[in-house]
Structures are given as structure tokens and as C-alpha cells.
Design an enzyme around this catalytic site. Sequence first.
Site, PDB file in Angstrom:
ATOM      1  N   LYS A 175       0.751  -1.114   0.096  1.00 50.13           N
ATOM      2  CA  LYS A 175       0.080   0.069   0.172  1.00 50.13           C
ATOM      3  C   LYS A 175       0.964   1.269  -0.143  1.00 50.13           C
ATOM      4  O   LYS A 175       0.293   2.335  -0.260  1.00 50.13           O
ATOM      5  CB  LYS A 175      -0.813   0.055   1.259  1.00 50.13           C
ATOM      6  N   ASP A 176       2.049   1.259   0.379  1.00 51.08           N
ATOM      7  CA  ASP A 176       3.040   2.327   0.660  1.00 51.08           C
ATOM      8  C   ASP A 176       3.709   2.389  -1.151  1.00 51.08           C
ATOM      9  O   ASP A 176       4.144   3.523  -1.156  1.00 51.08           O
ATOM     10  CB  ASP A 176       4.109   2.101   1.439  1.00 51.08           C
ATOM     11  N   ARG A 220      -7.524   8.481   4.408  1.00 51.21           N
ATOM     12  CA  ARG A 220      -8.793   7.626   4.018  1.00 51.21           C
ATOM     13  C   ARG A 220      -9.255   7.210   5.346  1.00 51.21           C
ATOM     14  O   ARG A 220     -10.800   7.483   5.305  1.00 51.21           O
ATOM     15  CB  ARG A 220      -8.498   6.468   3.334  1.00 51.21           C
ATOM     16  N   ARG A 221      -8.768   6.752   6.320  1.00 56.72           N
ATOM     17  CA  ARG A 221      -9.347   6.545   7.617  1.00 56.72           C
ATOM     18  C   ARG A 221     -10.113   7.638   8.286  1.00 56.72           C
ATOM     19  O   ARG A 221     -11.194   7.680   8.959  1.00 56.72           O
ATOM     20  CB  ARG A 221      -8.527   6.030   8.708  1.00 56.72           C
ATOM     21  N   ARG A 263       1.278  10.197  14.143  1.00 54.20           N
ATOM     22  CA  ARG A 263       2.346   9.140  13.473  1.00 54.20           C
ATOM     23  C   ARG A 263       2.792   8.522  14.272  1.00 54.20           C
ATOM     24  O   ARG A 263       2.790   8.631  15.681  1.00 54.20           O
ATOM     25  CB  ARG A 263       3.283  10.401  12.802  1.00 54.20           C
ATOM     26  N   ARG A 285       1.672   4.191  18.663  1.00 58.57           N
ATOM     27  CA  ARG A 285       0.220   4.600  18.631  1.00 58.57           C
ATOM     28  C   ARG A 285      -0.619   3.927  19.636  1.00 58.57           C
ATOM     29  O   ARG A 285      -1.509   4.337  19.990  1.00 58.57           O
ATOM     30  CB  ARG A 285      -0.214   3.931  17.108  1.00 58.57           C
ATOM     31  N   CYS A 330      -1.080   7.461  -2.729  1.00 64.41           N
ATOM     32  CA  CYS A 330      -1.270   6.499  -1.729  1.00 64.41           C
ATOM     33  C   CYS A 330      -2.089   6.864  -0.597  1.00 64.41           C
ATOM     34  O   CYS A 330      -2.476   6.122   0.434  1.00 64.41           O
ATOM     35  CB  CYS A 330      -0.006   5.797  -1.236  1.00 64.41           C
TER      36      CYS A 330
END
Length: 305
Positions: free
Chosen positions: A79-80, A127-128, A145, A151, A235
Site C-alpha cells: 500500500k506504500d 482515508r481513515r 504518526r 500508537r 497513496c
Amino acid sequence: MTTLRIGTRGSTLALTQTGMVADDLADAYGVTTELVTITTDGDRSNEPLSRAGGTGLFTGALRDALLAGECDVIVHSLKDLPTAPHDQLVVAAIPAREDPRDALIARDGLTLDELPAGARVGTGSPRRMAQLRARRPDLEVVDIRGNVDTRLGKVTSGELDAVILAAAGLTRIGRTDVVTEFLDPDRWPTAPGQGALAVEVRLGEERLVDRLDHTETRAAVEAEREVLALLEAGCSAPVGARAVVDAGLLLLSASVYSLDGTTILTSSHATVWPADEGDPSREVAASVARELLDAGAAGLTGERP
């Protein structure tokens, strides 16, 4: 070649998933492997993803090292990886995909719908963010980040009420015990290629890794990523996609969100897979992208003129 030097980012997750690829290469080819740790621009920056440069943020330094001969193979979270093809490199293997879903990690075992109004939910993904605002506009979305442990620590410390992470990463590092809800991918489509790894080599050296390629995974993720390419979206754009191979069909659904979550455009199509001719992944992606663009998706991604 009896020893493969494999380039990887230095995070716990990157080292873990690259180690898995290294083990698979050793089994498939009988080679020994050496991990070469490389620091990317994304590792150096604390800027939000939407402002940190986007395309190539986590992949550019790895590709430079491969081209410079500092390693023989590099491993990315797919995805990156930018959707545009590279003229000197090729993704020669996409191993079988891990769980592509997003996962909620919340205090007190809460689900997304159970979080109280005003709860603080952290994510670094536009997106989230858009999906959270669409589904729960009463929540406070916090741009964060950091690696997985950083996180998760924001929840255990009470700084945040919840965070959203990729289930695949948590699975690979053995931390699914912290998940309070796996988000339904039909209602909550994830980043194109999420859960899959890309094993990249110099053009002409595909034989070094191509035994690891998983045909069904490649068909699905190439369809998802082709939608992103046709939308001319990066992306970090607010685009979710889900493709599956089932009962002789390749089914693809994609959604484009406005950043404030007030607008959602969705399209779904299917095609026969495998096909006797043509490229089913490109064909189904073209149908989905055309429908989304006709509905005004270009204005939501912010990537097209």
C-alpha cells in the site's frame, strides 16, 4: 547467488515482515539471506502523511539502495508503493495476502459504534479520517504518526480513546490481542493493496524471488491499485478498495471520500478470472474508475486537475 541481501525499513513491523519473506526465500531457493536496514524519508519525518510528500515517502530510499547495488531485493508494504511502474525495477513477487482489514484498538474493549460522542480517535491516514467522519461525525479525529507501539501507547496512556491500524501489521507482530473490533471491509474498504507485501528487484532479475508470487493475491491487489492509478490519486488519497477472487470471478469495489466525510462515491464491478485473454485486473478497474470519475471522484481526491 547463494546469499540474498534484502533491503528493509528498520521498524519492528518492517523487520518482521521482511524476515518472513527472507524465510520463504530460503525455503524456496535454498539461499541464505542478510537484512539490510535502510532509513526512508517517512521514517525521518513526523509530518502528517497528507503533507509529508506522499508518493515514495516510505519506498524511495529502498529503491535507491537497490539501484545502487547495496541490496539485491527490497520488501515493501504494497500500500506504500507508488502505482506508477518503475523503468528499472519490477515487483517480481506478491506473496499471499494477510488480513486486509482495518482494526480498532479502543479503551475498555469498545467498538467503533460504542465509543461515546467526543471520543478521540487517532489515525495518520486521510482515508481513515474521512471514513471516521462519515460514520461517526460526533468523534474527534486526531492526526497521529509513529510506529505501532507508539500508537498503541496513546490509548493505554489515555491520550486517545482509540486508534485504527492495519490488521495485517498487528497479525505479523503478534499483537491482535489488543484489537477490540475488526472493521467490516464491505462497509469500511481499506487502502489499495493493504495486507499485501511487494518484493521488488532490478528488471531482469525476477528469477531471484518469483517463486513467492501468489497469483490470486496479485490479481486482487493489481485491480485495487489500478483504480488508484486511473483516478490519478496518491497513496494518501481518501480512496478505499476491495477486490477478491471468488467462484471464477474477480470482484472489485472502490469508494472515494471527501475529506470531511460528507460525500462518498462507490462503484462495484466483476469480471471473469482467470481470463483466456486480456488483463482482468485492468479491465475491472477501468470499469470502476470510469464510473467513479463520471460521478465526480476527481474533485474528491484532489489529485486530478
